[in-house]
Design a protein around this motif. Sequence first.
Motif, PDB file in Angstrom:
ATOM      1  N   PRO A 137     120.225  -9.398  38.197  1.00  0.00           N
ATOM      2  CA  PRO A 137     120.550 -10.219  39.369  1.00  0.00           C
ATOM      3  C   PRO A 137     121.676  -9.596  40.187  1.00  0.00           C
ATOM      4  O   PRO A 137     122.582  -8.980  39.617  1.00  0.00           O
ATOM      5  CB  PRO A 137     120.994 -11.554  38.755  1.00  0.00           C
ATOM      6  CG  PRO A 137     121.340 -11.279  37.343  1.00  0.00           C
ATOM      7  CD  PRO A 137     120.722  -9.972  36.935  1.00  0.00           C
ATOM      8  N   GLY A 138     121.633  -9.742  41.514  1.00  0.00           N
ATOM      9  CA  GLY A 138     122.635  -9.111  42.382  1.00  0.00           C
ATOM     10  C   GLY A 138     122.586  -7.607  42.185  1.00  0.00           C
ATOM     11  O   GLY A 138     123.602  -6.947  41.980  1.00  0.00           O
ATOM     12  N   CYS A 139     121.372  -7.059  42.282  1.00  0.00           N
ATOM     13  CA  CYS A 139     121.139  -5.672  41.825  1.00  0.00           C
ATOM     14  C   CYS A 139     121.621  -4.607  42.805  1.00  0.00           C
ATOM     15  O   CYS A 139     121.618  -3.420  42.473  1.00  0.00           O
ATOM     16  CB  CYS A 139     119.653  -5.453  41.545  1.00  0.00           C
ATOM     17  SG  CYS A 139     118.632  -5.553  43.033  1.00  0.00           S
ATOM     18  N   ASP A 189     124.229  -8.024  33.732  1.00  0.00           N
ATOM     19  CA  ASP A 189     125.153  -8.423  34.809  1.00  0.00           C
ATOM     20  C   ASP A 189     126.281  -7.409  34.919  1.00  0.00           C
ATOM     21  O   ASP A 189     127.050  -7.212  33.979  1.00  0.00           O
ATOM     22  CB  ASP A 189     125.752  -9.810  34.518  1.00  0.00           C
ATOM     23  CG  ASP A 189     126.622 -10.304  35.686  1.00  0.00           C
ATOM     24  OD1 ASP A 189     127.627  -9.626  36.006  1.00  0.00           O
ATOM     25  OD2 ASP A 189     126.306 -11.350  36.272  1.00  0.00           O
ATOM     26  N   TYR A 190     126.352  -6.793  36.084  1.00  0.00           N
ATOM     27  CA  TYR A 190     127.525  -5.975  36.399  1.00  0.00           C
ATOM     28  C   TYR A 190     127.950  -6.315  37.819  1.00  0.00           C
ATOM     29  O   TYR A 190     127.149  -6.218  38.755  1.00  0.00           O
ATOM     30  CB  TYR A 190     127.236  -4.470  36.290  1.00  0.00           C
ATOM     31  CG  TYR A 190     128.448  -3.655  36.710  1.00  0.00           C
ATOM     32  CD1 TYR A 190     129.633  -3.764  35.998  1.00  0.00           C
ATOM     33  CD2 TYR A 190     128.404  -2.825  37.824  1.00  0.00           C
ATOM     34  CE1 TYR A 190     130.763  -3.059  36.388  1.00  0.00           C
ATOM     35  CE2 TYR A 190     129.536  -2.111  38.217  1.00  0.00           C
ATOM     36  CZ  TYR A 190     130.709  -2.235  37.491  1.00  0.00           C
ATOM     37  OH  TYR A 190     131.838  -1.551  37.888  1.00  0.00           O
ATOM     38  N   THR A 191     129.169  -6.737  37.958  1.00  0.00           N
ATOM     39  CA  THR A 191     129.767  -7.150  39.237  1.00  0.00           C
ATOM     40  C   THR A 191     128.928  -8.175  39.998  1.00  0.00           C
ATOM     41  O   THR A 191     128.965  -8.231  41.210  1.00  0.00           O
ATOM     42  CB  THR A 191     130.102  -5.949  40.150  1.00  0.00           C
ATOM     43  OG1 THR A 191     128.930  -5.172  40.389  1.00  0.00           O
ATOM     44  CG2 THR A 191     131.211  -5.097  39.587  1.00  0.00           C
ATOM     45  N   LEU A 227     116.944  -8.572  41.569  1.00  0.00           N
ATOM     46  CA  LEU A 227     117.015  -9.743  42.452  1.00  0.00           C
ATOM     47  C   LEU A 227     118.208  -9.575  43.381  1.00  0.00           C
ATOM     48  O   LEU A 227     119.318  -9.271  42.923  1.00  0.00           O
ATOM     49  CB  LEU A 227     117.174 -10.996  41.584  1.00  0.00           C
ATOM     50  CG  LEU A 227     117.391 -12.329  42.293  1.00  0.00           C
ATOM     51  CD1 LEU A 227     116.190 -12.719  43.152  1.00  0.00           C
ATOM     52  CD2 LEU A 227     117.657 -13.429  41.255  1.00  0.00           C
ATOM     53  N   GLU A 228     117.972  -9.770  44.665  1.00  0.00           N
ATOM     54  CA  GLU A 228     119.040  -9.543  45.653  1.00  0.00           C
ATOM     55  C   GLU A 228     118.923 -10.562  46.781  1.00  0.00           C
ATOM     56  O   GLU A 228     117.837 -10.837  47.263  1.00  0.00           O
ATOM     57  CB  GLU A 228     118.855  -8.131  46.222  1.00  0.00           C
ATOM     58  CG  GLU A 228     120.012  -7.292  46.571  1.00  0.00           C
ATOM     59  CD  GLU A 228     121.403  -7.833  46.677  1.00  0.00           C
ATOM     60  OE1 GLU A 228     122.222  -7.457  45.823  1.00  0.00           O
ATOM     61  OE2 GLU A 228     121.704  -8.589  47.607  1.00  0.00           O
ATOM     62  N   ILE A 229     120.081 -11.089  47.190  1.00  0.00           N
ATOM     63  CA  ILE A 229     120.117 -12.090  48.272  1.00  0.00           C
ATOM     64  C   ILE A 229     119.880 -11.448  49.643  1.00  0.00           C
ATOM     65  O   ILE A 229     119.469 -12.120  50.590  1.00  0.00           O
ATOM     66  CB  ILE A 229     121.488 -12.835  48.253  1.00  0.00           C
ATOM     67  CG1 ILE A 229     121.457 -14.095  49.106  1.00  0.00           C
ATOM     68  CG2 ILE A 229     122.634 -11.950  48.701  1.00  0.00           C
ATOM     69  CD1 ILE A 229     120.826 -15.245  48.465  1.00  0.00           C
ATOM     70  N   GLY A 261     115.893 -12.930  47.073  1.00  0.00           N
ATOM     71  CA  GLY A 261     116.080 -14.357  46.817  1.00  0.00           C
ATOM     72  C   GLY A 261     117.457 -14.662  46.269  1.00  0.00           C
ATOM     73  O   GLY A 261     118.254 -13.766  45.991  1.00  0.00           O
ATOM     74  N   ASP A 262     117.682 -15.965  46.107  1.00  0.00           N
ATOM     75  CA  ASP A 262     118.971 -16.472  45.630  1.00  0.00           C
ATOM     76  C   ASP A 262     118.853 -16.747  44.132  1.00  0.00           C
ATOM     77  O   ASP A 262     118.001 -17.544  43.705  1.00  0.00           O
ATOM     78  CB  ASP A 262     119.297 -17.764  46.406  1.00  0.00           C
ATOM     79  CG  ASP A 262     120.643 -18.352  46.018  1.00  0.00           C
ATOM     80  OD1 ASP A 262     121.239 -17.914  45.018  1.00  0.00           O
ATOM     81  OD2 ASP A 262     121.082 -19.274  46.724  1.00  0.00           O
ATOM     82  N   PHE A 263     119.695 -16.127  43.356  1.00  0.00           N
ATOM     83  CA  PHE A 263     119.725 -16.301  41.901  1.00  0.00           C
ATOM     84  C   PHE A 263     119.739 -17.781  41.510  1.00  0.00           C
ATOM     85  O   PHE A 263     119.159 -18.161  40.499  1.00  0.00           O
ATOM     86  CB  PHE A 263     120.977 -15.590  41.372  1.00  0.00           C
ATOM     87  CG  PHE A 263     121.268 -15.785  39.923  1.00  0.00           C
ATOM     88  CD1 PHE A 263     120.526 -15.126  38.951  1.00  0.00           C
ATOM     89  CD2 PHE A 263     122.319 -16.602  39.507  1.00  0.00           C
ATOM     90  CE1 PHE A 263     120.812 -15.284  37.598  1.00  0.00           C
ATOM     91  CE2 PHE A 263     122.608 -16.768  38.155  1.00  0.00           C
ATOM     92  CZ  PHE A 263     121.853 -16.107  37.206  1.00  0.00           C
ATOM     93  N   PHE A 264     120.397 -18.610  42.306  1.00  0.00           N
ATOM     94  CA  PHE A 264     120.585 -20.008  41.923  1.00  0.00           C
ATOM     95  C   PHE A 264     119.393 -20.896  42.283  1.00  0.00           C
ATOM     96  O   PHE A 264     119.358 -22.055  41.898  1.00  0.00           O
ATOM     97  CB  PHE A 264     121.876 -20.555  42.558  1.00  0.00           C
ATOM     98  CG  PHE A 264     123.086 -19.847  42.019  1.00  0.00           C
ATOM     99  CD1 PHE A 264     123.577 -20.158  40.754  1.00  0.00           C
ATOM    100  CD2 PHE A 264     123.703 -18.836  42.739  1.00  0.00           C
ATOM    101  CE1 PHE A 264     124.667 -19.493  40.228  1.00  0.00           C
ATOM    102  CE2 PHE A 264     124.793 -18.164  42.219  1.00  0.00           C
ATOM    103  CZ  PHE A 264     125.281 -18.490  40.965  1.00  0.00           C
TER     104      PHE A 264
HETATM  105  C1  LIG Z   1     129.482  -6.722  44.033  1.00  0.00           C
HETATM  106  S1  LIG Z   1     127.818  -6.509  44.486  1.00  0.00           S
HETATM  107  C2  LIG Z   1     127.178  -5.656  43.046  1.00  0.00           C
HETATM  108  C3  LIG Z   1     125.862  -4.989  43.260  1.00  0.00           C
HETATM  109  C4  LIG Z   1     125.314  -4.209  42.068  1.00  0.00           C
HETATM  110  N1  LIG Z   1     125.322  -4.983  40.846  1.00  0.00           N
HETATM  111  C5  LIG Z   1     126.045  -2.920  41.903  1.00  0.00           C
HETATM  112  O1  LIG Z   1     126.641  -2.715  40.842  1.00  0.00           O
HETATM  113  O2  LIG Z   1     126.032  -2.096  42.827  1.00  0.00           O
HETATM  114  C6  LIG Z   1     127.149  -8.132  44.311  1.00  0.00           C
HETATM  115  C7  LIG Z   1     125.721  -8.216  44.787  1.00  0.00           C
HETATM  116  O3  LIG Z   1     125.208  -9.529  44.546  1.00  0.00           O
HETATM  117  C8  LIG Z   1     124.425  -9.923  45.661  1.00  0.00           C
HETATM  118  N2  LIG Z   1     124.420 -11.400  45.649  1.00  0.00           N
HETATM  119  C9  LIG Z   1     125.455 -12.218  45.931  1.00  0.00           C
HETATM  120  N3  LIG Z   1     125.095 -13.500  45.764  1.00  0.00           N
HETATM  121  C10 LIG Z   1     123.805 -13.500  45.346  1.00  0.00           C
HETATM  122  C11 LIG Z   1     122.887 -14.524  44.971  1.00  0.00           C
HETATM  123  N4  LIG Z   1     123.227 -15.810  45.018  1.00  0.00           N
HETATM  124  N5  LIG Z   1     121.651 -14.159  44.575  1.00  0.00           N
HETATM  125  C12 LIG Z   1     121.283 -12.845  44.520  1.00  0.00           C
HETATM  126  N6  LIG Z   1     122.119 -11.830  44.856  1.00  0.00           N
HETATM  127  C13 LIG Z   1     123.374 -12.139  45.260  1.00  0.00           C
HETATM  128  C14 LIG Z   1     125.135  -9.316  46.857  1.00  0.00           C
HETATM  129  O4  LIG Z   1     124.324  -9.187  47.995  1.00  0.00           O
HETATM  130  C15 LIG Z   1     125.566  -7.973  46.287  1.00  0.00           C
HETATM  131  O5  LIG Z   1     124.592  -6.970  46.488  1.00  0.00           O
END
Ligand SMILES: C[S@@+](CC[C@H](N)C(=O)[O-])C[C@H]1O[C@@H](n2cnc3c(N)ncnc32)[C@H](O)[C@@H]1O
Length: 269
Positions: A80-82, A163-165, A101-103, A145-148
């Motif tokens: 998630p948040g890839c 999960d990383y960052t 998964l990415e918003i 999409g939105d993880f939530f």
């Molecule tokens: C700090 S970045 C980290 C990206 C990735 N994990 C990396 O290491 O490069 C956080 C990511 O989460 C995505 N994001 C934030 N809220 C989100 C949500 N509710 N659902 C899916 N993705 C989300 C952001 O668009 C962003 O790309």
Amino acid sequence: MSTHPEKLQTPEKQTRLIRHFEKSSIEEHNNAWTNLWDTDNSDMWDRGKPSPALIDLIEQREDILSPIAVDGRRKRALVPGCGKGYDVVMLSLHGFDVVGLEISAKGVSIAENYAREELQTPQAYNFGSAWVNKFERGSVSFIHGDFFQSSSVKGERFDIIYDYTFLCALHPTMRAQWASRMADLLVSGGLLLCLEFPLFRDPSLPGPPWPLQGVHWNLLAEGGDGIVYPPRPDQQGKTGSFERKWYIKPERSYESGKGTDMLSVYKRK
Ligand SMILES: C[S@@+](CC[C@H](N)C(=O)[O-])C[C@H]1O[C@@H](n2cnc3c(N)ncnc32)[C@H](O)[C@@H]1O
């Protein structure tokens, strides 16, 4: 001069990220992330390569992280948040069927292009010293999409989530929902792998990245809400949906977390 994204992760960039989110209410955070993608500001967090700590764990602990389940099926992984999809591609090269998964729609498009090129000619940074090419590559797909929102990953469950960052990118008030969604998305016995970052930041500081010392344990093992600062009395009698199986200081990690990052492996009860 080097323009490697990891080298651009300076305190100045982190301050820009914090300032960007200070202007938004929590309800506006999804838009705040998509805005950063749309304005080409992903260098604020992009490390430019897959996680060395995750690569080493997968290659060295095939006993717990084989891409093939005991019944012979290929395991499914979610990131998630890839972001640009570095870890999605790396996990697929190690044999998992992976969903990123990415918003951000733009983030997904960048990740799809990255995956297309990288899978054709994978770079050496996808593999560690214990790499043995014995599993066929898994599939790669991305969801915008939105993880939530449960509708973004329709009824699917995963064997592994990484999960990383992502947790540190979310406002602290979203942490309990993060833990509950992780529990919903994993099969019973599935593994949540967290590269815990940042563990060195003063817990009173705002984010993103929001400081995470003690947060994973509180959320996943203790069943708390993940708001561990300022300290509050213990909430007696609660337990989380996860059991921590391993807590490892990785030999290799990104420069930004080297020496402080911890890799935790939580098993869904
Ligand atoms: C700090 S970045 C980290 C990206 C990735 N994990 C990396 O290491 O490069 C956080 C990511 O989460 C995505 N994001 C934030 N809220 C989100 C949500 N509710 N659902 C899916 N993705 C989300 C952001 O668009 C962003 O790309």
